[in-house]
Design a protein around this motif. Structure first.
Motif, mmCIF file in Angstrom:
data_model
loop_
_atom_site.group_PDB
_atom_site.id
_atom_site.type_symbol
_atom_site.label_atom_id
_atom_site.label_comp_id
_atom_site.label_asym_id
_atom_site.label_seq_id
_atom_site.Cartn_x
_atom_site.Cartn_y
_atom_site.Cartn_z
ATOM 1 N N THR A 135 33.739 40.002 40.331
ATOM 2 C CA THR A 135 32.584 40.794 39.890
ATOM 3 C C THR A 135 33.019 42.154 39.368
ATOM 4 O O THR A 135 33.822 42.856 39.989
ATOM 5 C CB THR A 135 31.590 40.989 41.049
ATOM 6 N N ASN A 136 32.484 42.523 38.216
ATOM 7 C CA ASN A 136 32.751 43.827 37.610
ATOM 8 C C ASN A 136 31.547 44.155 36.724
ATOM 9 O O ASN A 136 31.475 43.725 35.577
ATOM 10 C CB ASN A 136 34.040 43.790 36.796
ATOM 11 N N ILE A 137 30.609 44.926 37.276
ATOM 12 C CA ILE A 137 29.335 45.158 36.605
ATOM 13 C C ILE A 137 29.071 46.659 36.488
ATOM 14 O O ILE A 137 29.129 47.391 37.476
ATOM 15 C CB ILE A 137 28.163 44.512 37.382
ATOM 16 N N GLY A 138 28.776 47.102 35.282
ATOM 17 C CA GLY A 138 28.364 48.482 35.088
ATOM 18 C C GLY A 138 26.945 48.655 35.614
ATOM 19 O O GLY A 138 26.056 47.890 35.255
ATOM 20 N N VAL A 139 26.744 49.651 36.492
ATOM 21 C CA VAL A 139 25.437 49.805 37.139
ATOM 22 C C VAL A 139 24.975 51.257 37.125
ATOM 23 O O VAL A 139 25.750 52.184 36.879
ATOM 24 C CB VAL A 139 25.486 49.302 38.602
ATOM 25 N N LEU A 140 23.682 51.419 37.428
ATOM 26 C CA LEU A 140 23.067 52.722 37.632
ATOM 27 C C LEU A 140 22.468 52.718 39.029
ATOM 28 O O LEU A 140 21.882 51.713 39.451
ATOM 29 C CB LEU A 140 21.988 52.981 36.583
ATOM 30 N N VAL A 141 22.608 53.850 39.733
ATOM 31 C CA VAL A 141 22.213 53.896 41.137
ATOM 32 C C VAL A 141 21.162 54.975 41.380
ATOM 33 O O VAL A 141 21.336 56.128 40.968
ATOM 34 C CB VAL A 141 23.423 54.162 42.045
ATOM 35 N N GLY A 142 20.091 54.590 42.086
ATOM 36 C CA GLY A 142 19.091 55.545 42.536
ATOM 37 C C GLY A 142 18.247 56.150 41.444
ATOM 38 O O GLY A 142 18.365 55.817 40.254
ATOM 39 N N ALA A 143 17.386 57.094 41.854
ATOM 40 C CA ALA A 143 16.469 57.739 40.921
ATOM 41 C C ALA A 143 17.203 58.569 39.876
ATOM 42 O O ALA A 143 16.732 58.745 38.752
ATOM 43 C CB ALA A 143 15.491 58.619 41.701
ATOM 44 N N GLU A 144 18.386 59.093 40.250
ATOM 45 C CA GLU A 144 19.175 59.893 39.312
ATOM 46 C C GLU A 144 19.967 59.039 38.334
ATOM 47 O O GLU A 144 20.612 59.568 37.423
ATOM 48 C CB GLU A 144 20.132 60.808 40.079
ATOM 49 N N GLU A 145 19.948 57.720 38.537
ATOM 50 C CA GLU A 145 20.675 56.778 37.671
ATOM 51 C C GLU A 145 22.155 57.161 37.550
ATOM 52 O O GLU A 145 22.706 57.287 36.452
ATOM 53 C CB GLU A 145 20.021 56.688 36.294
ATOM 54 N N VAL A 146 22.769 57.327 38.703
ATOM 55 C CA VAL A 146 24.194 57.648 38.747
ATOM 56 C C VAL A 146 24.992 56.419 38.307
ATOM 57 O O VAL A 146 24.768 55.317 38.811
ATOM 58 C CB VAL A 146 24.612 58.066 40.177
ATOM 59 N N SER A 147 25.912 56.600 37.397
ATOM 60 C CA SER A 147 26.683 55.469 36.882
ATOM 61 C C SER A 147 27.821 55.102 37.822
ATOM 62 O O SER A 147 28.362 55.952 38.547
ATOM 63 C CB SER A 147 27.237 55.781 35.489
ATOM 64 N N GLY A 148 28.186 53.837 37.825
ATOM 65 C CA GLY A 148 29.287 53.351 38.642
ATOM 66 C C GLY A 148 29.640 51.932 38.259
ATOM 67 O O GLY A 148 29.028 51.347 37.362
ATOM 68 N N ILE A 149 30.636 51.386 38.928
ATOM 69 C CA ILE A 149 31.079 50.010 38.684
ATOM 70 C C ILE A 149 30.945 49.227 39.980
ATOM 71 O O ILE A 149 31.490 49.620 41.021
ATOM 72 C CB ILE A 149 32.539 49.948 38.192
ATOM 73 N N LEU A 150 30.235 48.118 39.923
ATOM 74 C CA LEU A 150 30.081 47.243 41.082
ATOM 75 C C LEU A 150 31.180 46.200 41.035
ATOM 76 O O LEU A 150 31.328 45.480 40.040
ATOM 77 C CB LEU A 150 28.700 46.576 41.048
ATOM 78 N N GLU A 151 31.975 46.122 42.111
ATOM 79 C CA GLU A 151 33.145 45.250 42.126
ATOM 80 C C GLU A 151 33.118 44.301 43.318
ATOM 81 O O GLU A 151 32.505 44.587 44.351
ATOM 82 C CB GLU A 151 34.429 46.087 42.220
ATOM 83 N N GLY A 152 33.799 43.181 43.153
ATOM 84 C CA GLY A 152 33.993 42.266 44.267
ATOM 85 C C GLY A 152 35.116 42.757 45.153
ATOM 86 O O GLY A 152 36.073 43.380 44.681
ATOM 87 N N ASP A 153 35.017 42.496 46.431
ATOM 88 C CA ASP A 153 36.025 42.929 47.400
ATOM 89 C C ASP A 153 36.181 41.803 48.418
ATOM 90 O O ASP A 153 35.198 41.334 48.973
ATOM 91 C CB ASP A 153 35.578 44.222 48.078
ATOM 92 N N TYR A 154 37.423 41.372 48.655
ATOM 93 C CA TYR A 154 37.636 40.199 49.520
ATOM 94 C C TYR A 154 37.048 40.390 50.910
ATOM 95 O O TYR A 154 36.341 39.528 51.426
ATOM 96 C CB TYR A 154 39.126 39.877 49.627
ATOM 97 N N THR A 155 37.328 41.532 51.519
ATOM 98 C CA THR A 155 36.828 41.777 52.875
ATOM 99 C C THR A 155 35.304 41.827 52.894
ATOM 100 O O THR A 155 34.660 41.234 53.767
ATOM 101 C CB THR A 155 37.395 43.093 53.438
ATOM 102 N N LEU A 156 34.728 42.517 51.922
ATOM 103 C CA LEU A 156 33.269 42.638 51.863
ATOM 104 C C LEU A 156 32.607 41.313 51.491
ATOM 105 O O LEU A 156 31.504 41.013 51.944
ATOM 106 C CB LEU A 156 32.874 43.724 50.861
ATOM 107 N N MET A 157 33.266 40.527 50.637
ATOM 108 C CA MET A 157 32.694 39.261 50.182
ATOM 109 C C MET A 157 32.374 38.339 51.355
ATOM 110 O O MET A 157 31.365 37.633 51.358
ATOM 111 C CB MET A 157 33.651 38.555 49.219
#
Length: 235
Positions: A135-157
């Motif tokens: 997973t590698n998705i460009g995202v916006l977070v919260g009301a401020e629409e903060v930019s970031g990258i959503l990634e896959g992580d083995y431990t978290l998966m």
């Protein structure tokens, strides 16, 4: 006379025994009929419940279609899940025959992103979920629409979570913030809900190092999904 009494008693007993066996057979047959009827009724109830659930999903996808008139949807059933510990994916009941293609976004009836098609057969497709390692998705977070990258992580998966990295320095994110697709690059439609921020991990200076994101929908509960085959790319 004694012989007649004994004979009569034996005959009477035999008649009682025959009557018991006859009644037992009748009761057994009736029991089997009732079991069959009960099984039929239970099957009808299951089918009715499934039909009601599917109708509810179709009503929701119709509402979503009205909000996003540029979306072209295809519905499909979840057929099976990949048992591997190294990825998170499932197989759906539609493929190239339904004009599905690699890269198509897969959502719930509410428009929540659950994955992306990574392999297509004639009548089936493989969907890689949002918690998968790739997973590698460009995202916006919260009301401020903060930019970031959503990634896959083995431990978290393994716990069905994702990692939010490369968070913009100027923004602030908090637990509970909604994470949506940014639409950057055109890989995903803009504004699809992906998940919510579960926890935020900051450096000593206070800058966000990364955050843990929980999928907005419980992936294990998926039985039917909707594939966005086409949409208008926002420039």
């Amino acid at each position: 006379t004694p012989f007649q009494k004994v004979a009569t008693a034996v005959v009477s007993r035999m008649e009682e025994l025959y009557g018991y066996i006859y009644e037992y057979d009748n009761l057994k047959q009736e029991n089997e009929r009732l079991r069959a009827q009960l099984a039929d009724l239970e099957q009808q109830i299951r089918e009715n419940d499934q039909a009601a659930e599917e109708n509810a999903r179709l009503r929701e996808i119709l509402n979503l279609q009205q909000k996003h008139t540029d979306y072209v949807f295809e519905s499909a059933k979840v057929v099976s899940w990949n048992a591997s510990n190294w990825d998170s994916s499932f197989t759906i009941s539609k493929g190239a025959d339904a004009e599905l293609a690699v890269g198509d976004s897969v959502v719930t009836e509410y428009g929540v992103l659950v994955g992306t098609i990574t392999e297509v057969g004639a009548s089936w497709s493989t969907v890689e979920t949002v918690v998968d390692l790739d997973t590698n998705i460009g995202v916006l977070v919260g009301a401020e629409e903060v930019s970031g990258i959503l990634e896959g992580d083995y431990t978290l998966m393994r716990s069905q979570y994702m990692r939010l990295s490369f968070v913009a320095e100027t923004g602030q994110i908090i637990t509970g913030d909604i994470v949506v697709t940014s639409g950057a690059g055109g890989a995903y439609p803009q504004g699809l809900i992906v998940g919510t921020v579960s926890s935020v991990h900051s450096e000593a200076a206070g800058q966000v190092e990364y955050a843990v994101v929980e999928p907005y929908t419980k992936l294990d509960d998926l039985t039917q999904v909707f594939i966005i085959k086409d949409y208008r790319v926002v420039e």
